[in-house]
Design an enzyme around this catalytic site. Sequence first.
Site, short mmCIF file in Angstrom:
data_model
loop_
_atom_site.label_atom_id
_atom_site.label_comp_id
_atom_site.label_asym_id
_atom_site.label_seq_id
_atom_site.Cartn_x
_atom_site.Cartn_y
_atom_site.Cartn_z
N GLY A 209 0.50 -4.22 -11.13
CA GLY A 209 -0.18 -2.94 -11.04
C GLY A 209 0.20 -2.06 -9.87
O GLY A 209 -0.24 -0.91 -9.80
N ASP A 210 1.03 -2.55 -8.94
CA ASP A 210 1.40 -1.72 -7.79
C ASP A 210 2.72 -2.18 -7.19
O ASP A 210 2.80 -2.54 -6.01
CB ASP A 210 0.31 -1.74 -6.73
CG ASP A 210 0.56 -0.72 -5.60
OD1 ASP A 210 1.35 0.23 -5.82
OD2 ASP A 210 0.00 -0.89 -4.51
N LEU A 211 3.79 -2.15 -8.00
CA LEU A 211 5.11 -2.53 -7.49
C LEU A 211 5.73 -1.35 -6.75
O LEU A 211 6.76 -0.80 -7.12
CB LEU A 211 6.01 -3.00 -8.64
CG LEU A 211 5.57 -4.29 -9.34
CD1 LEU A 211 6.58 -4.68 -10.39
CD2 LEU A 211 5.38 -5.42 -8.33
N SER A 212 5.06 -0.97 -5.67
CA SER A 212 5.53 0.12 -4.82
C SER A 212 6.53 -0.40 -3.80
O SER A 212 6.70 -1.61 -3.63
CB SER A 212 4.36 0.78 -4.10
OG SER A 212 3.88 -0.06 -3.06
N ASN B 272 5.37 -3.02 -1.42
CA ASN B 272 5.02 -4.35 -1.94
C ASN B 272 6.22 -5.12 -2.46
O ASN B 272 6.06 -6.15 -3.10
CB ASN B 272 3.98 -4.21 -3.05
CG ASN B 272 2.64 -3.75 -2.52
OD1 ASN B 272 2.30 -4.02 -1.37
ND2 ASN B 272 1.87 -3.05 -3.34
#
Length: 377
Positions: free
Chosen positions: A227-230, A233
């Site tokens: 949900g948050d492969l920024s 991260n």
Amino acid sequence: MSDENRTVLNPGEKVQPEIKKDDARRLVFRLYGLSVTRVEELNSYDDKNFHIHVDTSTSGDVKLSEEGYVLKILNSLDSRFPEAIDAQNRLILHVAKHGIRTSCPVPNLCNELWSLEQLDSSDSKYIVRLFTFVPGRVFVGIRYTSSLVHSVGKLAGKLDAACLEFNDKAFTDHKRIWSLTEVPKLTKFLTCLKEEEKRQSVLFVIKQFNDSVVSSYSKLKTGVLHGDLSDHNILINPSTSSADDYEVVGFLDFGDATVAYYVFEIAILMCYILLGADEEDDPIELAGHALAGYLSEFPLPSMDLSVLKICISARLVQSLVMGAYTASVQPGNTDYVLNTQNKGWMLLHEFIAKSDSGVFDLWERILLEYGLKFDFR
């Protein structure tokens, strides 16, 4: 939905813990029995995170990490849902068993993976966890190459393949404002944008998202995703084979893990590649190499790929609006939360101006370079 069951941030709501480095030091000793020698605060929107170094000479038979640990103090809203935190912990341990390197939760003195603590003068309580620290550097601020972003996409595909085997009902009803399913709710935060042009761009993307994505939810591939492969991260290390490149180590922070649509996962990753690309490179082309890596490990149906471009646009507006909002309520956190604003708005306008067919044609050509053929229409 009652306030007790509400999971999504509302405008004006203060949820971030008020805790300083000395408080973190005392908290680690009280909950984990570890003597802290150094504390460094890490970036976060709503939580409080600290890189903790501890005295390893007093551990007896227990081997302590020379690299330290990460103390994560969850915001007061998410702390109301301990069942979702249990699910996160189980997911982290599940993907770690499947070879995805990530920070894992450490048991406290009560042999629990979290505790609920009252840390300030308010009535709020916060979930506290300690994680192993994975050495390396995050993806932010490096020169992206096609081979590197392809490797990132490939590992993201392996991550989602591992998540296919994981199911936990606690994720089903737990959404955060950063889930792409919550993009339509961004209208509640638009007062933080002073320029009418920006507000209209956001409303345009939200309408497209509602018309093309929300209306197609029943046809999209679903499951548990990070949900948050920024870029904050994604963990990398210098390459052992090339002095000018890096190797992907793993992924951090499963705090936004949820049951949603897998096209969101790759859309979020591609969004941050667009934002982080060097101005000398074509960001859409680089994002296509990440897509090729992902699809080589985790194929998506054509229905999912047909909404990929608008999902990327939706993540862009989500990042821009929530960054501006968070800066308005946390003026001391502006360096982190406003990091993408100037480049992001320009990129958004350029990206939504490009035709779907032009972008899809480019990505299809890149996929063919890797021997992949997928239908975006």
